[in-house]
Design an enzyme around this catalytic site. Structure first.
Site, PDB file in Angstrom:
ATOM      1  N   HIS A  73       0.946  -1.038  -0.059  1.00 46.60           N
ATOM      2  CA  HIS A  73       0.070   0.088  -0.036  1.00 46.60           C
ATOM      3  C   HIS A  73       0.820   1.150  -0.009  1.00 46.60           C
ATOM      4  O   HIS A  73       0.863   1.883   1.089  1.00 46.60           O
ATOM      5  CB  HIS A  73      -0.712  -0.124   1.355  1.00 46.60           C
ATOM      6  CG  HIS A  73      -1.866   0.879   1.280  1.00 46.60           C
ATOM      7  ND1 HIS A  73      -1.967   2.257   1.480  1.00 46.60           N
ATOM      8  CD2 HIS A  73      -3.315   0.627   1.437  1.00 46.60           C
ATOM      9  CE1 HIS A  73      -2.980   2.854   1.624  1.00 46.60           C
ATOM     10  NE2 HIS A  73      -3.897   1.854   1.357  1.00 46.60           N
ATOM     11  N   ASP A  97     -10.496   6.717  -4.810  1.00 44.87           N
ATOM     12  CA  ASP A  97     -10.493   5.372  -4.049  1.00 44.87           C
ATOM     13  C   ASP A  97     -10.725   4.324  -5.098  1.00 44.87           C
ATOM     14  O   ASP A  97     -11.990   4.038  -5.193  1.00 44.87           O
ATOM     15  CB  ASP A  97     -11.065   5.373  -2.871  1.00 44.87           C
ATOM     16  CG  ASP A  97     -10.838   4.029  -1.978  1.00 44.87           C
ATOM     17  OD1 ASP A  97     -11.233   4.001  -0.769  1.00 44.87           O
ATOM     18  OD2 ASP A  97     -10.026   3.256  -2.623  1.00 44.87           O
ATOM     19  N   GLU A 157      -0.821   1.432  -5.454  1.00 47.02           N
ATOM     20  CA  GLU A 157      -0.776   0.252  -4.535  1.00 47.02           C
ATOM     21  C   GLU A 157      -0.635  -1.081  -5.340  1.00 47.02           C
ATOM     22  O   GLU A 157      -1.609  -1.152  -6.196  1.00 47.02           O
ATOM     23  CB  GLU A 157      -1.792  -0.012  -3.594  1.00 47.02           C
ATOM     24  CG  GLU A 157      -1.870   1.299  -2.551  1.00 47.02           C
ATOM     25  CD  GLU A 157      -3.205   1.260  -1.864  1.00 47.02           C
ATOM     26  OE1 GLU A 157      -3.957   0.202  -1.680  1.00 47.02           O
ATOM     27  OE2 GLU A 157      -3.882   2.406  -1.552  1.00 47.02           O
TER      28      GLU A 157
HETATM   29  O1  TA6 Z   1      -6.171   1.639  -0.401  1.00 45.98           O
HETATM   30  C1  TA6 Z   1      -7.155   2.516  -0.195  1.00 45.98           C
HETATM   31  C2  TA6 Z   1      -7.966   2.167   1.231  1.00 45.98           C
HETATM   32  O2  TA6 Z   1      -8.579   0.821   1.121  1.00 45.98           O
HETATM   33  C3  TA6 Z   1      -9.022   3.150   1.495  1.00 45.98           C
HETATM   34  O3  TA6 Z   1     -10.346   2.913   1.161  1.00 45.98           O
HETATM   35  C4  TA6 Z   1      -8.601   3.771   2.815  1.00 45.98           C
HETATM   36  O4  TA6 Z   1      -9.268   2.813   3.795  1.00 45.98           O
HETATM   37  C5  TA6 Z   1      -7.075   3.310   2.870  1.00 45.98           C
HETATM   38  O5  TA6 Z   1      -7.010   2.281   2.079  1.00 45.98           O
HETATM   39  C6  TA6 Z   1      -6.281   3.406   4.029  1.00 45.98           C
HETATM   40  O6  TA6 Z   1      -6.847   2.528   5.089  1.00 45.98           O
HETATM   41  P1  TA6 Z   1      -6.148   2.682   6.515  1.00 45.98           P
HETATM   42  O7  TA6 Z   1      -6.947   1.232   7.239  1.00 45.98           O
HETATM   43  O8  TA6 Z   1      -4.978   2.675   6.434  1.00 45.98           O
HETATM   44  O9  TA6 Z   1      -6.754   3.883   7.265  1.00 45.98           O
END
Ligand code: TA6
Length: 293
Positions: free
Chosen positions: A162, A206, A265
């Site tokens: 990520h 997103d 990601e």
């Molecule tokens: O990768 C995008 C995502 O799934 C968003 O929906 C947002 O939730 C982000 O990840 C960050 O997630 P976190 O749990 O690290 O706040």
């Protein structure tokens, strides 16, 4: 923590008790916490930081560090059946073992961290596994997350590397390599759409892009650079920027933090089945390759 006889690697114990691995070789500097095997910095000598880390990041055992390269595993996003389980799985909340540090023939540094099932993980996900995270620090940052099913029954894994990229200003960024690619728009009811041209960010984004090319480019006009992003063993690319309202609602983000970051990601979502004794490897590599014209 093993004593590393690798000349380019030192280990620091942080005030909050986390161990931080610091790599400093002729190519680049890199910082990795054993908490979550979380990379928080990668900077090629003479270039600018490639990875964004929130200045408000919280370093707590039950919290993922905001920014850097969180490892989402063994599920991506909310747990499919139990919202009490941690979003993006438990790998980024776990303390990984620092297995080895070695200088490669080309002078890059290979760091290996490992994680396997524990009482805590079995309570969340009833499977035996061995995870190995191989990080090679050179002119390119190369990441490989390999899972081996060490149990007796097949399991499904999803996840992502990520990666939060450091950008000059989100208004001056373009992401190339997704023209014509279908994506699910999580900001618009998860409706499936098709990308037309470059991705530009002017609001909360997103999106889960499906099976795009294994390579894309992040063009950053403000920092006058292009970052080449490659991946392997991945069936999707997630692109995320929380924009202002979400940024203001997250205590580990500054109000304007969204302006300096973009997540691109290497995704494994939808998940894949891994049979007993089998393995799956998810990889991503990052390189500042060109000065933008
Ligand atoms: O990768 C995008 C995502 O799934 C968003 O929906 C947002 O939730 C982000 O990840 C960050 O997630 P976190 O749990 O690290 O706040």
């Amino acid at each position: 923590m093993p004593h590393t006889d690798c000349p380019d690697v030192t280990v620091q114990t942080q005030p909050f008790g986390f161990e931080k691995i610091l790599v400093d070789n002729r190519f680049a500097d890199c910082e990795i916490y054993t908490h979550g095997a979380h990379i928080t910095s990668f900077r090629v000598k003479g270039q600018q930081e490639l990875i964004w880390l929130s200045p408000n990041a919280l370093f707590l055992p039950d919290k993922a560090i905001r920014g850097g390269i969180p490892i989402c595993w063994p599920w991506f996003g909310a747990h499919p059946a139990d919202s009490d389980k941690p979003a993006h799985g438990f790998a980024r909340l776990s303390t990984w073992q620092f297995k080895s540090a070695q200088v490669q023939e080309d002078g890059s540094t290979e760091i290996v961290l490992t994680l396997s099932e524990s009482q805590q993980s079995l309570a969340l996900w009833p499977y035996k596994f061995a995870l190995e995270y191989r990080i090679v620090v050179g002119e390119v940052l190369s990441l490989s997350l390999t899972v081996t099913n060490t149990g007796e029954s097949a399991f499904e894994v999803s996840g992502a590397l990520h990666t939060y990229f450091n950008v000059g200003d989100i208004a001056d960024v373009r992401l190339q390599g997704f023209d014509g690619v279908d994506y699910f728009d999580k900001v618009d009811g998860n409706v499936q759409k098709q990308q037309s041209g470059d991705i530009v960010i002017g609001q909360e984004v997103d999106r889960v892009y499906l099976n795009p090319e294994d390579n894309c480019q992040l063009l950053d006009k403000r920092l006058n650079r292009t970052i080449a992003i490659g991946k392997s063993g991945s069936n999707s690319t997630i692109v995320w920027n929380p924009w202002q309202e979400k940024s203001q609602s997250m205590k580990d983000m500054s109000d304007e933090g969204y302006r300096q970051m973009l997540c691109v990601e290497a995704g494994l979502s939808p998940g894949v089945m891994v049979a007993p004794g089998q393995r799956h490897c998810l990889g991503q590599c990052l390189k500042e390759c060109l000065k933008a014209n």
